[in-house]
Scaffold this motif. Structure first.
Motif, PDB file in Angstrom:
ATOM      1  N   ASP A   8       0.844  -1.195   0.000  1.00 16.55           N
ATOM      2  CA  ASP A   8       0.000   0.000   0.000  1.00 16.55           C
ATOM      3  C   ASP A   8       0.876   1.239   0.000  1.00 16.55           C
ATOM      4  OD1 ASP A   8       1.009   0.098   2.569  1.00 16.55           O
ATOM      5  OD2 ASP A   8      -0.888  -0.330   3.564  1.00 16.55           O
ATOM      6  N   THR A  61      -8.349  -2.347  12.037  1.00 14.97           N
ATOM      7  CA  THR A  61      -9.068  -1.113  11.700  1.00 14.97           C
ATOM      8  C   THR A  61      -8.114   0.036  11.383  1.00 14.97           C
ATOM      9  OG1 THR A  61      -9.201  -0.552  14.061  1.00 14.97           O
ATOM     10  CG2 THR A  61     -11.055  -1.772  13.093  1.00 14.97           C
ATOM     11  N   TYR A 120      -5.683  -0.163   9.329  1.00 16.26           N
ATOM     12  CA  TYR A 120      -5.178  -0.326   7.973  1.00 16.26           C
ATOM     13  C   TYR A 120      -6.344  -0.514   7.003  1.00 16.26           C
ATOM     14  CZ  TYR A 120      -1.050  -1.428  10.754  1.00 16.26           C
ATOM     15  OH  TYR A 120      -0.039  -1.385  11.669  1.00 16.26           O
ATOM     16  N   GLN A 121      -6.227   0.095   5.860  1.00 20.73           N
ATOM     17  CA  GLN A 121      -7.247  -0.056   4.838  1.00 20.73           C
ATOM     18  C   GLN A 121      -7.097  -1.405   4.147  1.00 20.73           C
ATOM     19  OE1 GLN A 121      -6.889   3.223   2.151  1.00 20.73           O
ATOM     20  NE2 GLN A 121      -7.685   4.728   3.617  1.00 20.73           N
ATOM     21  N   ARG A 153      -5.845  -3.392  -2.004  1.00 16.78           N
ATOM     22  CA  ARG A 153      -6.514  -3.253  -3.295  1.00 16.78           C
ATOM     23  C   ARG A 153      -6.446  -4.524  -4.132  1.00 16.78           C
ATOM     24  NH1 ARG A 153      -4.971   2.861  -5.446  1.00 16.78           N
ATOM     25  NH2 ARG A 153      -5.895   3.991  -3.680  1.00 16.78           N
TER      26      ARG A 153
END
Length: 735
Positions: free
Chosen positions: A521, A593, A595-596, A599
């Motif tokens: 990321d 929570t 960290y996103q 993708r």
């Protein structure tokens, strides 16, 4: 909690840069080095101590001289390359009370005296000179013929005030925080927080890589400013350069037992002059002397003088109080000890968890994946340990091939080189093959890489830090490390070559990381790009230190201070980031929570039995389109798949791709059966622990061949009867 931890780390790391108070101020020198290629005077023993409290200068000098007659001396004090004091000295001045120099006679010279320093001279010495760490100062003395004024000899003494940024506290803090990051990632993974574990592990590994890069800089055969040599010495623990008494005795015994002759420099400091190569030398290293042979009889340089010049790896070992001939064995032994320690730690943690579960002190669903598949987890950890030790053992092994301390150590070096390169090369090829099959079958490398917990735990150390599309980036990283290790280990007599090569290598890595951005990321990419940039800047600094540009002494001295300051600040920032991340991973209930989601959708493929019940598990498998076909063949991760012929592999890939692409679902059927839960899974007794996916056998093929012969009901029956993971069917693992 985190504030106190951060404050402690800050104080401990900053201790390296804070001058230390001392009850008695003192400036000493223990090495008198020639600064003229044809110097007529050299010292075999030189000890000088200046104590400003009682204004006395004591000295003990032994040397050889070919000078006869009366001489005059010019004394110059250089501080960070700046000429702070110049003075002419007449040895025949009775107030100096210098014996043996008026007149000078050829032969051996022994001077042992003590004389007072005038208040006028004392007033010219700034107070900071007694407290600044790693004082870059020297006294240069040129001896001229009193009649002809021709230069006869030139010697210089490097000064030290006893304060240094090379502190054990810094080494301990960096080692503990780096290890804490790895432990925190392992605990987070065991608790099912896979996103947190991946981020913390990636940052911890990058931090460890930065430590090793700093240590490798210190191992370069480049004359270094004192503060740079001391700063890089703080990180030599990451290369296994740690002195332990019994280990040094073991290394000496092993070397003698395998046909080698140990060096004895540390035990002969009273008889020989050991010069640790520093920036302050003005003439070429070849004019100063050459590195000596390993035998005690070879402890004389080209001028038959008892003087030893140490540079690069030898300089690092001497500063760590390790004999030159014991450096390789010390690093090798610490790597082996680390492997054993980690193995025993994993086994102990396995039995500890089982004991706590049986005693009712820990929930049965905690660390269930680790407890049932701990052997696979241990294999993955061993691979990670090999990856951590790869830079260390490559540099030391290549260097040992040039030193040849003994036949036994050369064999160890060759065995280590071949074994580690083959292991990491094999592991990298496995990852690439798994990803390529995933792309061929599912048009997504993340599918197979992350959907099988066995593969993830075994090979994940090579690719979890990267985004799925950059699964292959571990190969250029390993190649970067190998080339860097070759230049540092094999070119210890050519500092300029090392410096130029390092600039090119670090520039290539920085460009590659900045352009490709291969990490998982934006935050992790920024973390690693910053490290690559700092390493590149450091390589440029070392190119200047190599004297390839003939930079003035003041420029080099100031650059040494700047190098220390920006690296100390950067290291502190990295340590705090890893410390905070580790704290959140260990002390918060749901650290994911922070960290996103990735993708590359890896989170939808990773299976954590500590987070999914059987019912939700089956629903998730259906949502991912699994169960479309089964094959009772071996898994892709089985090591014996490498023995399958290429033709068979092509046939299997074509067949798998065919049924995946042309699969037509059967008409919908009711997923609910009598005695079954709404999602097709058999009912579980209350309090039963979720099942693990380790140790399961492949299921029997479903009716209907490659098509979908059953609904969720049949899938649940297969799981109940065969205890098999639905993740693996139709995902390419059965082949």
């Amino acid at each position: 909690m985190f504030g106190s931890l951060s404050k402690s780390a800050t104080l401990l790391l900053a201790a390296a840069a804070i001058p230390f108070s001392s009850a008695e101020r003192i400036i000493t020198s223990s090495s008198l080095n020639p600064c003229q290629s044809n110097s007529s005077f050299t010292a075999t023993l030189f000890k000088v101590a200046f104590t400003p409290n009682n204004r006395s200068l004591g000295y003990d000098i032994e040397g050889m001289s070919t000078i006869s007659g009366r001489v005059m001396a010019e004394l110059e004090l250089l501080v960070y390359g700046y000429s702070a004091l110049k003075q002419t000295i007449n040895p025949c001045d009775k107030s100096l009370d210098v014996e043996g120099l008026c007149p000078m006679n050829a032969g051996k010279i022994e001077i042992n005296s003590n004389f007072p320093i005038s208040a006028d001279v004392m007033s010219k010495i700034p107070g900071v000179a007694y407290t600044i760490p790693d004082l870059d100062a020297k006294v240069r003395i040129r001896i001229n013929d009193a009649t002809t004024k021709q230069p006869i000899a030139c010697v210089e003494a490097l000064l030290s005030n006893g304060h240094s940024v090379d502190q054990k506290a810094v080494a301990w803090v960096t080692a503990i925080i780096g290890g804490l990051g790895l432990v925190a990632s392992a605990v987070a993974s065991g608790l099912g927080h896979t996103n947190t574990a991946a981020h913390v592990a990636s940052n911890a590994m990058s931090l460890f890589g930065y430590f090793q890069s700093q240590a490798l800089l210190g191992m370069m055969a480049v004359p270094l400013p004192p503060v740079v040599a001391s700063w890089t010495q703080n990180f030599q623990w990451s290369m296994g350069i740690i002195r332990v008494g019994f280990l040094q005795r073991l290394a000496t015994w092993y070397q003698r037992a395998t046909g080698g002759t140990p060096t004895t420099y540390l035990s002969q400091l009273s008889a020989i002059s050991v010069e640790v190569q520093k920036r302050s030398l003005d003439i070429a290293p070849r004019a100063l002397g050459r590195l000596l042979s390993r035998s005690n009889a070879g402890a004389l340089d080209v001028a038959n003088q008892n003087r030893v010049v140490l540079r690069g790896i030898e300089r690092v070992g001497f500063r760590a109080h390790i004999e030159e001939s014991n450096i390789f064995f010390t690093g090798y032994a610490f790597f082996i000890f680390f492997v054993i320690f980690v193995t025993l730690g994993v086994i102990a943690f396995k039995f500890l968890c089982e004991g706590l579960v049986k005693a009712g002190k820990m929930k049965s669903d905690q660390f269930v994946d680790f407890r049932n598949g701990w052997q696979t987890v241990l294999k993955g950890i061993m691979f990670r340990v090999i990856l951590i030790g790869f830079p260390q053992m490559m540099v030391l092994s290549f260097w040992e091939l040039t030193q040849r301390d003994s036949a036994g150590e050369v064999v160890l070096a060759i065995f280590t080189l071949v074994t580690m390169i083959c292991i990491l090369g094999w592991a990298s090829s496995k990852v690439i093959r798994i990803a390529q099959r995933s792309i061929a079958m599912h048009k997504n490398p993340a599918y197979i890489l992350y959907s099988d917990p066995v593969s993830l735990n075994k090979w994940g150390f090579l690719y979890v830090q990267f985004k799925a599309a950059a699964y292959y980036f571990i190969v250029p990283l390993l190649f970067y490390t190998l080339i860097k290790a070759m230049f540092i280990g094999l070119s210890q007599k050519h500092g300029v070559v090392q410096a130029i090569a390092l600039v090119l290598i670090e520039a290539a890595l920085l460009i590659g990381v900045a352009v490709m951005r291969p990490y998982m990321d934006k935050r992790t990419n920024g973390f690693n790009i910053a490290i690559a940039a700092i390493n590149f800047v450091g390589a440029i600094f070392f190119l200047v230190f190599s004297n390839v540009f003939n930079a003035p002494g003041m420029v080099t001295g100031v650059m040494g201070v700047i190098f220390f300051i920006y690296n100390a600040v950067f290291a502190l920032v990295l340590l705090l980031m890893v410390l905070v991340s580790s704290g959140f991973a260990l002390f918060t209930k749901n650290p994911d929570t922070r960290y996103q989601p990735m993708r590359d959708d890896r989170g939808s493929f990773i299976k954590s039995q500590t987070q999914l019940t059987t019912e939700l598990d089956a629903l998730g498998a259906t949502a991912r389109g699994e169960g479309k076909g089964t094959h009772p063949q071996s898994r892709i991760d089985d090591d014996d798949d490498s023995f399958t012929s290429s033709e068979q592999q092509r046939q299997m890939a074509a067949k798998e791709g065919g049924f995946t692409e042309h699969y037509q679902p059967a008409p919908p059927r009711s997923p609910v059966e009598p005695g079954m839960t709404p999602y097709g899974a058999p009912p579980r007794s209350p309090g039963a622990a979720p099942p693990s996916y380790y140790g399961r056998q492949s299921p029997a093929p479903s009716q209907g061949g490659y098509g979908r012969a059953g609904s969720l009901r049949n899938e649940g029956q297969y799981r109940s009867a065969n205890n098999s993971s639905p993740w693996q069917r139709g995902a390419g693992y059965d082949h």
